[in-house]
Design an enzyme around this catalytic site. Structure first.
Site, PDB file in Angstrom:
ATOM      1  N   HIS A 115       0.839  -1.030  -0.311  1.00 31.78           N
ATOM      2  CA  HIS A 115       0.155   0.118   0.205  1.00 31.78           C
ATOM      3  C   HIS A 115       0.798   1.240   0.115  1.00 31.78           C
ATOM      4  O   HIS A 115       1.634   1.371  -0.127  1.00 31.78           O
ATOM      5  CB  HIS A 115      -0.852   0.404   1.142  1.00 31.78           C
ATOM      6  CG  HIS A 115      -0.291   0.572   2.562  1.00 31.78           C
ATOM      7  ND1 HIS A 115       0.646  -1.009   3.207  1.00 31.78           N
ATOM      8  CD2 HIS A 115       0.005   1.127   3.034  1.00 31.78           C
ATOM      9  CE1 HIS A 115       0.786  -0.141   4.151  1.00 31.78           C
ATOM     10  NE2 HIS A 115       0.498   1.027   4.430  1.00 31.78           N
ATOM     11  N   GLU A 134       6.162   4.551  -0.564  1.00 29.25           N
ATOM     12  CA  GLU A 134       6.803   4.741   0.859  1.00 29.25           C
ATOM     13  C   GLU A 134       8.781   5.298   0.933  1.00 29.25           C
ATOM     14  O   GLU A 134       9.244   5.897   1.333  1.00 29.25           O
ATOM     15  CB  GLU A 134       6.193   4.332   2.281  1.00 29.25           C
ATOM     16  CG  GLU A 134       4.750   4.672   2.318  1.00 29.25           C
ATOM     17  CD  GLU A 134       3.837   3.775   3.506  1.00 29.25           C
ATOM     18  OE1 GLU A 134       4.840   2.871   4.108  1.00 29.25           O
ATOM     19  OE2 GLU A 134       3.236   3.082   3.107  1.00 29.25           O
TER      20      GLU A 134
END
Length: 275
Positions: A115, A134
């Site tokens: 994610h 990220e």
């Protein structure tokens, strides 16, 4: 030598499911121990390489996952939220290197628990037109602070993503994805030895941050048009379509703005952190 560790949870040794990484999950308490052991392996490696100071930032979810009594006594822990710099709270130009422990691949990839920051709310992200999650945003922000990311541990998908972003970063796969919630796991002792050895090795070479752009553009496609509608009211934010917004500016300011976006999205969506 000062060393900084940003520690997420999805890429920690042995963890594969939401029940492992969410505070309400039935295996969460055991997962906290596994998280501490991966971190301690990296700290031992940093100390072997000559680190005189180690700072650990708990960067997952509520950011209260690591217990201070489980952490190597040579390290200081940044714990809790909110944090202005989120996953990079406490990082500045006085650090010689940064390590990303327990990281995962971006949204839409075939990685374990993949994610991008907010699993339910963020569909896609791009940094200067390049797909990012990220890993890439952490790397780019650290570079803007003048700090090189030298090591990443996580599943094989996270390691591939980092290698594509910066092939100079050493990667340690501690598990191999068999699906978003399944993986082939390295034996725990083998994983910890790999993390410790890699940390010791990568910190003994030349530590130079890659060049950082003076300006950067971040675009985010949200699942909800309501989030994009609200965020378009912020100064400097432009809309690309009904669900995609973008902002340009100095890398650190863009990162801080993105932190605000997530807070707004969390308030509007009223959803758990991911999955």
């Amino acid at each position: 030598m000062r060393v900084y560790l940003s520690v997420d949870m999805e890429g920690i040794t042995g963890l594969v499911d939401a029940q492992d990484v969410q505070p309400t999950g039935r295996d969460y308490e055991h997962s906290r121990l596994m998280m501490a052991e991966d971190v301690n392996a990296a700290i031992r490696g940093a100390l072997t390489a000559g680190a005189t100071g180690v700072t650990v930032n708990d960067a997952h979810g509520p950011m209260r996952n690591l217990r201070s009594d489980m952490l190597h006594p040579a390290a200081r822990l940044i714990r809790g939220r909110p944090k202005a710099m989120g996953m990079l709270e406490g990082l500045d130009g006085t650090f010689d290197a940064a390590l990303c422990i327990g990281y995962h691949s971006r949204a839409g990839t075939a990685g374990v628990l993949s994610h991008s920051f907010m699993g339910r709310e963020i569909e896609d992200m791009w940094l200067d037109g390049r797909p990012v999650g990220e890993i890439g945003l952490t790397h780019a922000t650290a570079a803007a602070l003048g700090v090189p990311v030298v090591l990443l541990s996580g599943d094989d998908a996270a390691c591939v993503e980092m290698a594509e972003w910066d092939p100079n970063v050493r990667t340690v796969p501690v598990k191999y994805a068999r699906g978003r919630f399944a993986a082939e796991l390295l034996p725990v002792a083998e994983a910890h030895e790999a993390i410790e050895s890699a940390a010791a090795t990568c910190l003994t070479g030349e530590l130079t941050a890659p060049p950082a752009s003076e300006t950067t553009t971040l675009a985010v496609r949200w699942q909800s048009t309501a989030v994009a509608d609200e965020l378009r009211n912020l100064p400097g934010v432009t809309g690309r379509d009904d669900r995609t917004i973008a902002i340009s500016g100095q890398p650190l300011e863009v990162y801080r703005q993105f932190r605000v976006w997530m807070n707004v999205a969390g308030a509007l969506g009223n959803q758990p952190p991911y999955c």
